[in-house]
Design a protein around this motif. Structure first.
Motif, PDB file in Angstrom:
ATOM      1  N   UNK A 216       0.860  -1.594  -0.159  1.00 56.36           N
ATOM      2  CA  UNK A 216       0.131   0.002   0.018  1.00 56.36           C
ATOM      3  C   UNK A 216       0.986   1.402  -0.075  1.00 56.36           C
ATOM      4  N   UNK A 217       1.506   0.973   0.761  1.00 60.06           N
ATOM      5  CA  UNK A 217       3.243   2.590   0.886  1.00 60.06           C
ATOM      6  C   UNK A 217       3.387   2.230  -0.478  1.00 60.06           C
ATOM      7  N   UNK A 218       3.343   1.486  -0.792  1.00 56.23           N
ATOM      8  CA  UNK A 218       5.041   1.553  -2.449  1.00 56.23           C
ATOM      9  C   UNK A 218       3.780   2.079  -3.162  1.00 56.23           C
ATOM     10  N   UNK A 219       2.221   1.579  -3.563  1.00 59.72           N
ATOM     11  CA  UNK A 219       1.762   2.336  -4.450  1.00 59.72           C
ATOM     12  C   UNK A 219       1.476   3.984  -3.939  1.00 59.72           C
ATOM     13  N   UNK A 220       1.595   4.078  -2.942  1.00 54.64           N
ATOM     14  CA  UNK A 220       1.661   5.176  -2.381  1.00 54.64           C
ATOM     15  C   UNK A 220       3.072   6.667  -2.827  1.00 54.64           C
ATOM     16  N   UNK A 221       4.142   6.203  -2.444  1.00 53.09           N
ATOM     17  CA  UNK A 221       5.418   6.192  -3.039  1.00 53.09           C
ATOM     18  C   UNK A 221       5.339   6.578  -4.657  1.00 53.09           C
ATOM     19  N   UNK A 222       4.540   5.781  -5.247  1.00 53.20           N
ATOM     20  CA  UNK A 222       4.765   6.171  -7.119  1.00 53.20           C
ATOM     21  C   UNK A 222       5.038   5.604  -7.441  1.00 53.20           C
ATOM     22  N   UNK A 223       5.177   4.376  -6.654  1.00 51.56           N
ATOM     23  CA  UNK A 223       6.354   3.303  -7.578  1.00 51.56           C
ATOM     24  C   UNK A 223       5.514   2.415  -9.176  1.00 51.56           C
ATOM     25  N   UNK A 224       6.222   2.438  -9.982  1.00 50.51           N
ATOM     26  CA  UNK A 224       5.210   1.928 -10.729  1.00 50.51           C
ATOM     27  C   UNK A 224       5.134   0.648 -10.932  1.00 50.51           C
ATOM     28  N   UNK A 225       3.685   0.720 -11.760  1.00 45.59           N
ATOM     29  CA  UNK A 225       2.700  -1.071 -11.700  1.00 45.59           C
ATOM     30  C   UNK A 225       4.026  -1.505 -11.884  1.00 45.59           C
ATOM     31  N   UNK A 226       3.467  -2.956 -10.845  1.00 40.39           N
ATOM     32  CA  UNK A 226       4.538  -4.649 -11.595  1.00 40.39           C
ATOM     33  C   UNK A 226       5.611  -4.385 -10.716  1.00 40.39           C
ATOM     34  N   UNK A 227       6.196  -3.066 -10.439  1.00 39.10           N
ATOM     35  CA  UNK A 227       7.700  -3.121  -9.981  1.00 39.10           C
ATOM     36  C   UNK A 227       7.828  -4.086  -8.560  1.00 39.10           C
ATOM     37  N   UNK A 228       7.038  -3.644  -7.426  1.00 41.04           N
ATOM     38  CA  UNK A 228       6.436  -4.359  -6.504  1.00 41.04           C
ATOM     39  C   UNK A 228       5.636  -4.629  -6.474  1.00 41.04           C
ATOM     40  N   UNK A 229       5.214  -6.448  -6.191  1.00 37.27           N
ATOM     41  CA  UNK A 229       3.946  -7.433  -6.048  1.00 37.27           C
ATOM     42  C   UNK A 229       3.740  -7.823  -4.675  1.00 37.27           C
ATOM     43  N   UNK A 230       2.635  -8.056  -4.315  1.00 39.46           N
ATOM     44  CA  UNK A 230       2.428  -8.802  -2.665  1.00 39.46           C
ATOM     45  C   UNK A 230       1.327  -9.879  -3.011  1.00 39.46           C
ATOM     46  N   UNK A 231       1.623 -11.113  -2.648  1.00 45.47           N
ATOM     47  CA  UNK A 231       1.080 -12.244  -2.419  1.00 45.47           C
ATOM     48  C   UNK A 231       1.351 -12.354  -1.211  1.00 45.47           C
ATOM     49  N   UNK A 232      -0.474 -12.741  -0.844  1.00 43.14           N
ATOM     50  CA  UNK A 232      -0.718 -13.829   0.293  1.00 43.14           C
ATOM     51  C   UNK A 232      -1.481 -15.139   0.810  1.00 43.14           C
ATOM     52  N   UNK A 233      -0.377 -16.374   1.205  1.00 45.31           N
ATOM     53  CA  UNK A 233      -1.425 -17.402   0.929  1.00 45.31           C
ATOM     54  C   UNK A 233      -2.003 -17.409   2.492  1.00 45.31           C
ATOM     55  N   UNK A 234      -2.522 -19.182   2.281  1.00 41.27           N
ATOM     56  CA  UNK A 234      -2.717 -19.484   3.648  1.00 41.27           C
ATOM     57  C   UNK A 234      -1.896 -20.846   3.876  1.00 41.27           C
ATOM     58  N   UNK A 235      -1.545 -21.217   2.431  1.00 41.38           N
ATOM     59  CA  UNK A 235      -0.909 -22.732   2.541  1.00 41.38           C
ATOM     60  C   UNK A 235       0.627 -21.270   2.168  1.00 41.38           C
ATOM     61  N   UNK A 236       1.557 -22.810   2.913  1.00 41.81           N
ATOM     62  CA  UNK A 236       2.547 -22.165   3.310  1.00 41.81           C
ATOM     63  C   UNK A 236       3.456 -21.800   1.561  1.00 41.81           C
ATOM     64  N   UNK A 237       3.104 -23.028   1.296  1.00 43.93           N
ATOM     65  CA  UNK A 237       4.644 -23.727   0.122  1.00 43.93           C
ATOM     66  C   UNK A 237       3.879 -23.929  -1.497  1.00 43.93           C
ATOM     67  N   UNK A 238       2.777 -22.574  -1.510  1.00 40.24           N
ATOM     68  CA  UNK A 238       1.902 -22.856  -3.292  1.00 40.24           C
ATOM     69  C   UNK A 238       2.929 -22.087  -3.687  1.00 40.24           C
ATOM     70  N   UNK A 239       2.497 -20.607  -3.146  1.00 40.09           N
ATOM     71  CA  UNK A 239       3.076 -19.361  -3.665  1.00 40.09           C
ATOM     72  C   UNK A 239       4.540 -19.517  -3.691  1.00 40.09           C
TER      73      UNK A 239
END
Length: 500
Positions: free
Chosen positions: A208-231
């Motif tokens: 969220x703060x990366x978006x507010x800072x103006x980092x270009x789309x796709x430069x930082x992506x964050x994915x969360x998952x209950x599965x500890x291994x899949x992602x």
């Protein structure tokens, strides 16, 4: 004071904001609005919800990072990156209190630990990386060399590796996230960050703060998952991902290397530790120094934490008495969520609590003497509280001396002389951190140079900071994070020869 992230109804029960995905510049929920429970270590109760990413969500994050690297000038615009990362740093500082709140309720950090290692250590570390950025050499003139009857001018360039998969743990999530993400972004890479399932919000709030800072789309992506291994396995096996930076257990690190081999991925691993704290016989304030070796900060949940205390046989009984006094004095000073001086709270989860308790039972069965602690403290509440625990009369061949427990458990091992202390310290599959205390600085430095670890403190000196390289020998990992070296780990080297 900066705005708090929430206003809890009472000091234990509160609800954190939902942790959402951050993909291609968009903060969003997971496909199908799927979520999982974020459990609070202080209470054992649900404190929030987190987006439960699908394989399609992870694929979208990888694709976004690939596009941002291949089709934009992110990797080549060094000055632009530097300015955006300074703006990002300023936003993290401006939201410090929110970061403290997250570390307390999500990671189970006591206030004293949240304000130090969890948040301020991470922010100071980012300062260190930004200070190191101007030291990185992007191009070097290697001069003219005459070969095969003609002259060639040579240039060596250093350029970003590409897409980075950053897989991070739950113990100090902001610190490790910054160490990987910021270094990779400064190097010109794009990143997919996969936080641990236990601490999703810290990673997504960084998005969220990366978006507010103006980092270009796709430069930082964050994915969360209950599965500890899949992602994580998707990141490790996907050929669009060029590099994996992983912090976690040695067992999982071996699996990351194995899975990454198919695509010949570059892999950096910061793994477990069983570091030694050597107190020499001439250490000033001997009893106080020994007591300083108690494993209590953040419930011992630190990979470089010195959990083997080596003391001279000539002063062994004195050391044991000091520890007995130290643990007795600390008995009422931990496990308080609203006490500003408190540095020890619960462990992260019931699973981790059970793991720590299993090692305490192993220690008893192996014949070590339980000097202090050793129990689950249900009187502290419904969370995951393990007493500060100390075993004495420990041999270095015992499992509690060889295996990483990752909890508030100290083992005390006597040694004969300096050579014996060095032998015991190095007799470990790990080599991450360590410490030596002596009244003779030169003696301590000579010993420090012989200890097979990536960092070591002499007489309390700080050996782990944002502008110094950090990493391990042996089963403690491969590569270095932080400092100029940490940024350069995310660079490729290219030689160019120009016929003169």
């Amino acid at each position: 004071m900066p705005e708090s992230l929430f206003q809890p109804e009472d000091k234990y029960m509160t609800m954190l904001p939902e942790a959402k995905l951050y993909i291609d510049g968009v903060i969003r929920r997971a496909s199908g609005d799927k979520t999982y429970d974020n459990t609070g270590p202080w209470t054992g109760e649900v404190v929030g919800k987190a987006a439960d990413a699908s394989r399609e969500d992870v694929d979208a994050a990888i694709a976004a990072a690939r596009r941002a690297f291949d089709r934009t000038n992110w990797s080549t615009s060094h000055a632009m990156r530097f300015e955006l990362m300074k703006k990002y740093r300023d936003l993290l500082y401006a939201n410090r209190q929110k970061l403290v709140d997250i570390s307390r309720y999500e990671a189970g950090a006591a206030i004293g630990a949240a304000a130090r290692a969890q948040v301020d250590g991470a922010l100071f570390g980012m300062d260190g990386l930004l200070e190191c950025f101007p030291l990185v050499k992007w191009e070097e003139d290697r001069g003219i060399r005459r070969d095969y009857g003609f002259d060639t001018a040579r240039i060596v360039t250093h350029e970003a590796v590409g897409v980075v998969g950053a897989i991070t743990p739950w113990n100090v999530p902001l610190y490790v996230n910054i160490g990987k993400v910021v270094a990779a972004l400064l190097a010109g890479c794009t990143v997919v960050l996969k936080p641990a399932p236990d601490t999703p919000l810290m990673g997504t709030y960084m998005g969220e703060l990366a978006a507010e800072a103006g980092l270009p789309p796709g430069v930082l992506n964050v994915v969360t998952s209950a599965d500890p291994a899949m992602a994580g396995e998707m990141l490790v096996t996907d050929p669009r991902v060029d590099l994996i930076s992983f912090t976690g257990s040695t067992a999982v690190g071996r699996r990351v290397m194995e899975k990454g081999a198919a695509t010949l991925k570059r892999v950096f691993l910061e793994l477990g530790g069983k570091s030694a704290n050597i107190i020499l016989d001439d250490a000033p304030n001997f009893a106080q120094t020994v007591m300083g070796g108690m494993v209590v900060f953040h419930a011992g949940q630190g990979c470089a934490y010195p959990t083997r205390l080596l003391v001279p046989k000539s002063r062994y009984e004195e050391a044991v008495k000091a520890l007995e006094m130290g643990y007795a004095g600390f008995a009422s000073k931990w496990g308080e969520i609203d006490e500003p001086t408190c540095i020890m709270g619960p462990v992260i989860s019931r699973r981790q609590m059970d793991r720590v308790m299993s090692y305490i039972e192993i220690g008893k069965q192996e014949g070590a003497r339980l000097l202090a602690g050793g129990k689950v403290r249900t009187d502290k509440g419904g969370g995951f509280f393990v007493e500060p625990t100390c075993f004495v009369d420990v041999r270095n061949d015992m499992r509690i001396a060889r295996e990483e427990i990752f909890g508030p458990v100290l083992v005390v091992i006597p040694y004969e002389d300096d050579e014996d202390a060095i032998r015991i310290a190095n007799d470990s599959e790990y080599g991450l951190g360590g410490a030596i205390f002596s009244g003779d600085k030169e003696r301590a430095i000579r010993m420090a140079k012989r200890i097979r670890t990536g960092s070591i403190s002499v007489n309390g000196g700080v050996s782990i900071t944002g502008d110094l390289p950090f990493g391990g020998y042996k089963s403690s990992g491969i590569g270095r994070e932080w400092g100029r070296e940490g940024i350069e780990e995310f660079l490729e080297t290219k030689a160019i020869g120009i016929r003169a």
